[in-house]
Design a protein around this motif. Structure first.
Motif, PDB file in Angstrom:
ATOM      1  N   ALA A 133       0.430  -1.511   0.064  1.00  0.00           N
ATOM      2  CA  ALA A 133      -0.176  -0.170   0.325  1.00  0.00           C
ATOM      3  C   ALA A 133       0.658   1.549  -0.087  1.00  0.00           C
ATOM      4  N   LEU A 136       2.770   1.348  -3.685  1.00  0.00           N
ATOM      5  CA  LEU A 136       1.766   2.250  -4.404  1.00  0.00           C
ATOM      6  C   LEU A 136       1.332   3.868  -4.155  1.00  0.00           C
ATOM      7  N   ARG A 137       1.222   3.925  -3.314  1.00  0.00           N
ATOM      8  CA  ARG A 137       0.708   5.657  -3.291  1.00  0.00           C
ATOM      9  C   ARG A 137       1.780   6.208  -3.194  1.00  0.00           C
ATOM     10  N   SER A 142      -3.124   7.985  -4.108  1.00  0.00           N
ATOM     11  CA  SER A 142      -3.833   7.239  -2.907  1.00  0.00           C
ATOM     12  C   SER A 142      -4.981   6.128  -3.429  1.00  0.00           C
ATOM     13  N   SER A 145      -3.785   2.913  -3.490  1.00  0.00           N
ATOM     14  CA  SER A 145      -3.048   1.811  -2.866  1.00  0.00           C
ATOM     15  C   SER A 145      -3.520   1.538  -2.089  1.00  0.00           C
TER      16      SER A 145
END
Length: 498
Positions: A133, A136-137, A142, A145
């Motif tokens: 998460a 990916l953010r 966001s 994520s």
């Protein structure tokens, strides 16, 4: 310091810059603004799925029971090099000891019980979800994520056996695989990340032995097709190799010093060569056996796999380049399916590490399609509703299984009623069998702190201060009048011989 190279191949996947002059708040803006609230909420949800009633389910013989016994006996004997089983060096479970160390740490914290056995498996999965998460953010947005976190929470495969809620090596293994793939992706910007990727290869090997092989073609293909090799300096080849091989060599030297080359040779001859060339332990040999597990066993995996195939075919037809994340996912799938597909012995959970790159890819791709390809607001709303309903259903299904789990193992419950006495000897008899299954042996050793004598009822009759667990339904002619029966269940009895 290696030169940072911008990855233009992912620009189309990154959330577009929002026009700050607009008063309308987009979904992406809303999720970004309140990201950490949603993040904490979903972490709590995943933690619930990982830890709630973690110690309730009965111990599973494969592979939880074997790993639990190995770790318990290593800790009991103070032998942190060689795993043993019922008091003898184990040359059947031919895995390096890293997963045993984590189980031992769990025992140290929670005691000799299912919580101690399973705690670090559950923690490893929660850590994987958080790491993916955050990655990916940082690299995308966001929304992607948070979507990835919900996908991990909805992934049925990881909650049914062997991974999240089981005390064996698989959850740690997929954590190391996931971190390796993330580090490999980041190496496109800075080749120093390959040191972390190499370390994860070593840790994956020390956890699951030859299963770590899947990472090598992924790394090779990714570096070739992203032109990563020219970015690596000559001295980095040396340091990356050292980081990768040193932990493995240290363990091998220690193991060889303990019992020569027997374990190492068996590990490769049986766990690698024999599994690759023969069907062992009555497992499947069909090359396509993994396909149903991908298509039918988990809706999240099915959706992510279909999305990957659609994306690759569409870009190839349009002569478009794959993004680095798409390449990473594609090479991961090819490597996992090819290596385990060609091996003659096939077990369904061998391929389940493929869920990690699939979920990373699908989360980013879904957000990209939402932002860049869907122009009708009503379509977007319908899709959001459908995805939310599907997610609630799938996560709810996992939650239902967690909430309703029961311990229905009659023998494991009876073993916990055995009297514990210094100097006592313990036996087991079920038909012609005088050894407990792996899971039951683990519960027995936890409870009694003894090894099981394999002499069965015949030796029990000749031994003073002895206890016998006998399966009464498989031993119709057992001499019940000659023994003092201490406890009974529908199918078993505990007898004492003074």
């Amino acid at each position: 310091m290696a030169k940072v190279v911008k990855d233009t191949s992912t620009q189309s996947l990154v959330e577009p810059t929002v026009n700050k002059t607009k008063a309308k708040l987009t979904v992406g803006d809303f999720l970004d603004r309140y990201y950490w609230y949603f993040f904490a909420l979903i972490v709590g949800l995943v933690a619930f799925l990982c830890f709630f009633r973690l110690g309730v389910a009965p111990i599973a013989s494969s592979d939880e029971g074997r790993h639990g016994v190995n770790a318990y006996e290593m800790m009991k004997e103070g032998n942190y090099i060689a795993n043993s089983y019922n008091g003898e060096i184990d040359y059947w479970n031919l895995k390096p000891p890293l997963s045993f160390y984590f189980i031992m740490l769990g025992y140290r914290i929670f005691g000799y019980n299912a919580w101690g056995l399973r705690f670090f498996s559950a923690l490893a999965y929660l850590a994987l979800v958080i790491i993916v998460a955050i990655f990916l953010r940082k690299k995308f947005n966001s929304t992607a994520s948070l979507v990835s976190m919900l996908m991990f929470a909805a992934c049925y495969l990881y909650f049914i056996a062997h991974f999240v809620r089981a005390g064996d090596a698989d959850a740690l293994y997929i954590l190391f695989v996931g971190v390796c793939l993330i580090a490999l992706y980041l190496s496109s910007e800075n080749s120093n990340w390959l040191h972390l990727a190499g370390l994860m290869v070593a840790l994956a090997f020390l956890t699951k032995s030859y299963h770590a092989i899947i990472l090598l073609p992924i790394i090779l293909l990714y570096l070739i097709f992203t032109k990563g090799f020219p970015k690596i300096k000559w001295w980095q080849y040396l340091t990356i190799t050292a980081v990768t091989l040193s932990p493995i060599l240290i363990w091998m030297v220690a193991r060889v010093a303990f019992d020569g080359w027997k374990f190492i040779s068996e590990m490769f001859l049986y766990d690698v060569f024999k599994r690759s060339t023969n069907v062992i332990e009555q497992h499947s040999t069909n090359f396509f056996v993994y396909l149903p597990f991908t298509i039918m066993y988990d809706n999240v995996v099915t959706f992510c796999g279909a999305l990957l195939i659609f994306t690759v075919i569409r870009k190839l037809c349009k002569h478009q380049k794959l993004s680095n994340l798409e390449k990473l996912t594609l090479y991961s799938m090819l490597s996992i399916y090819t290596i385990f597909g060609l091996a003659r012995t096939k077990i369904e959970w061998y391929i389940w590490p493929h869920c990690v790159p699939l979920i990373m890819f699908a989360a980013v791709k879904l957000v990209s399609i939402w932002q860049n390809s869907l122009s009708y607001e009503i379509v977007k709303r319908v899709i959001v509703v459908l995805i939310l309903v599907a997610t609630i259903f799938l996560v709810g299904y996992n939650a239902f299984n967690v909430i309703t789990v029961q311990n229905t193992n009659e023998l494991q419950a009876l073993i916990r009623e055995l009297p514990v006495a210094d100097g006592a000897t313990y036996f087991y008899q079920s038909g012609d069998t005088t050894t407990l299954e792996r899971a039951e042996l683990l519960v027995f050793e936890w409870h009694t702190n003894h090894y099981l004598d394999t002499g069965g009822e015949a030796k029990f009759k000749q031994t003073d201060n002895a206890y016998l667990i006998i399966k009464t339904t498989d031993n119709a002619n057992w001499d019940s009048d000659a023994y003092e029966i201490l406890s009974r269940s529908p199918n078993y009895a505990i007898c004492w011989q003074n």
